[in-house]
Design a protein around this motif. Structure first.
Motif, PDB file in Angstrom:
ATOM      1  N   VAL A  30     -50.102 -80.216 -29.364  1.00  0.00           N
ATOM      2  CA  VAL A  30     -49.951 -79.483 -28.102  1.00  0.00           C
ATOM      3  C   VAL A  30     -48.472 -79.324 -27.731  1.00  0.00           C
ATOM      4  O   VAL A  30     -48.084 -78.313 -27.142  1.00  0.00           O
ATOM      5  CB  VAL A  30     -50.765 -80.145 -26.962  1.00  0.00           C
ATOM      6  N   ALA A  31     -47.630 -80.277 -28.090  1.00  0.00           N
ATOM      7  CA  ALA A  31     -46.195 -80.190 -27.795  1.00  0.00           C
ATOM      8  C   ALA A  31     -45.545 -79.040 -28.559  1.00  0.00           C
ATOM      9  O   ALA A  31     -44.570 -78.451 -28.095  1.00  0.00           O
ATOM     10  CB  ALA A  31     -45.500 -81.504 -28.125  1.00  0.00           C
ATOM     11  N   LEU A  32     -46.089 -78.722 -29.714  1.00  0.00           N
ATOM     12  CA  LEU A  32     -45.529 -77.652 -30.535  1.00  0.00           C
ATOM     13  C   LEU A  32     -45.988 -76.269 -30.079  1.00  0.00           C
ATOM     14  O   LEU A  32     -45.479 -75.265 -30.566  1.00  0.00           O
ATOM     15  CB  LEU A  32     -45.906 -77.869 -32.003  1.00  0.00           C
ATOM     16  N   GLN A  36     -42.277 -72.283 -23.575  1.00  0.00           N
ATOM     17  CA  GLN A  36     -40.970 -72.327 -22.911  1.00  0.00           C
ATOM     18  C   GLN A  36     -39.843 -72.216 -23.952  1.00  0.00           C
ATOM     19  O   GLN A  36     -40.003 -72.649 -25.088  1.00  0.00           O
ATOM     20  CB  GLN A  36     -40.814 -73.639 -22.139  1.00  0.00           C
ATOM     21  N   PRO A  37     -38.716 -71.640 -23.558  1.00  0.00           N
ATOM     22  CA  PRO A  37     -37.577 -71.607 -24.487  1.00  0.00           C
ATOM     23  C   PRO A  37     -37.229 -73.017 -24.958  1.00  0.00           C
ATOM     24  O   PRO A  37     -37.190 -73.956 -24.157  1.00  0.00           O
ATOM     25  CB  PRO A  37     -36.444 -71.022 -23.641  1.00  0.00           C
ATOM     26  N   PHE A  38     -37.035 -73.149 -26.243  1.00  0.00           N
ATOM     27  CA  PHE A  38     -36.680 -74.425 -26.859  1.00  0.00           C
ATOM     28  C   PHE A  38     -37.725 -75.508 -26.592  1.00  0.00           C
ATOM     29  O   PHE A  38     -37.446 -76.687 -26.758  1.00  0.00           O
ATOM     30  CB  PHE A  38     -35.297 -74.905 -26.418  1.00  0.00           C
ATOM     31  N   ALA A  39     -38.921 -75.104 -26.176  1.00  0.00           N
ATOM     32  CA  ALA A  39     -40.008 -76.051 -25.870  1.00  0.00           C
ATOM     33  C   ALA A  39     -39.501 -77.184 -24.982  1.00  0.00           C
ATOM     34  O   ALA A  39     -39.901 -78.334 -25.129  1.00  0.00           O
ATOM     35  CB  ALA A  39     -40.632 -76.581 -27.158  1.00  0.00           C
ATOM     36  N   ASN A  44     -37.678 -82.736 -26.962  1.00  0.00           N
ATOM     37  CA  ASN A  44     -36.236 -82.756 -26.743  1.00  0.00           C
ATOM     38  C   ASN A  44     -35.609 -81.785 -27.749  1.00  0.00           C
ATOM     39  O   ASN A  44     -36.284 -81.292 -28.659  1.00  0.00           O
ATOM     40  CB  ASN A  44     -35.651 -84.174 -26.812  1.00  0.00           C
ATOM     41  N   PHE A  45     -34.340 -81.481 -27.610  1.00  0.00           N
ATOM     42  CA  PHE A  45     -33.704 -80.453 -28.437  1.00  0.00           C
ATOM     43  C   PHE A  45     -33.728 -80.811 -29.923  1.00  0.00           C
ATOM     44  O   PHE A  45     -33.983 -79.952 -30.767  1.00  0.00           O
ATOM     45  CB  PHE A  45     -32.275 -80.195 -27.950  1.00  0.00           C
ATOM     46  N   ASP A  46     -33.467 -82.071 -30.244  1.00  0.00           N
ATOM     47  CA  ASP A  46     -33.508 -82.492 -31.652  1.00  0.00           C
ATOM     48  C   ASP A  46     -34.899 -82.265 -32.237  1.00  0.00           C
ATOM     49  O   ASP A  46     -35.030 -81.815 -33.384  1.00  0.00           O
ATOM     50  CB  ASP A  46     -33.135 -83.969 -31.796  1.00  0.00           C
ATOM     51  N   GLN A  47     -35.930 -82.567 -31.466  1.00  0.00           N
ATOM     52  CA  GLN A  47     -37.297 -82.336 -31.936  1.00  0.00           C
ATOM     53  C   GLN A  47     -37.557 -80.850 -32.116  1.00  0.00           C
ATOM     54  O   GLN A  47     -38.215 -80.447 -33.079  1.00  0.00           O
ATOM     55  CB  GLN A  47     -38.311 -82.916 -30.943  1.00  0.00           C
ATOM     56  N   TRP A  48     -37.058 -80.039 -31.217  1.00  0.00           N
ATOM     57  CA  TRP A  48     -37.239 -78.594 -31.351  1.00  0.00           C
ATOM     58  C   TRP A  48     -36.606 -78.085 -32.644  1.00  0.00           C
ATOM     59  O   TRP A  48     -37.204 -77.294 -33.367  1.00  0.00           O
ATOM     60  CB  TRP A  48     -36.645 -77.867 -30.135  1.00  0.00           C
TER      61      TRP A  48
END
Length: 110
Positions: A30-32, A36-39, A44-48
């Protein structure tokens, strides 16, 4: 040019791993699915970078699909990492190179 992009993506992954910013396990599915931009609401940004950007770019390259005609990820990276994060600065440089390569060639990296 596609080879250059592949090298930059590989370099980005290696840098994330070297800095310990690489997750061993994926986030929940579900997080993927964030819209939203950059999720930013689920990752977090590294995960994105790890779970969305890198896999999508590799998929486009492997399937010989059109690449983005412009790219502007570096400003977000600069906002996230800040001035005092030397590791983040290295990541910003790699992302800037990716942005420039895609934008200068309008996605036409054949």
């Amino acid at each position: 040019m596609r080879d250059r992009l592949l090298r930059l993506l590989t370099t980005l992954e290696a840098e994330l791993r070297a800095q310990g910013r690489w997750d061993a396990a994926p986030p929940p599915e579900v997080a993927l699915q964030s819209k939203q931009p950059f999720a930013f609401d689920t990752l977090n940004f590294d995960q994105w970078l790890q779970w969305i950007l890198l896999p999508r770019m590799h998929e486009l390259l492997s399937l010989q699909m059109p690449l983005p005609s412009s790219c502007s990820i570096a400003p977000m990276a600069e906002e996230i990492y800040g001035r005092d994060d030397s590791g983040g600065a290295r990541i910003i440089l790699i992302i800037t190179d990716i942005d420039l390569l895609l934008t200068e060639h309008g996605g036409d990296l054949n």
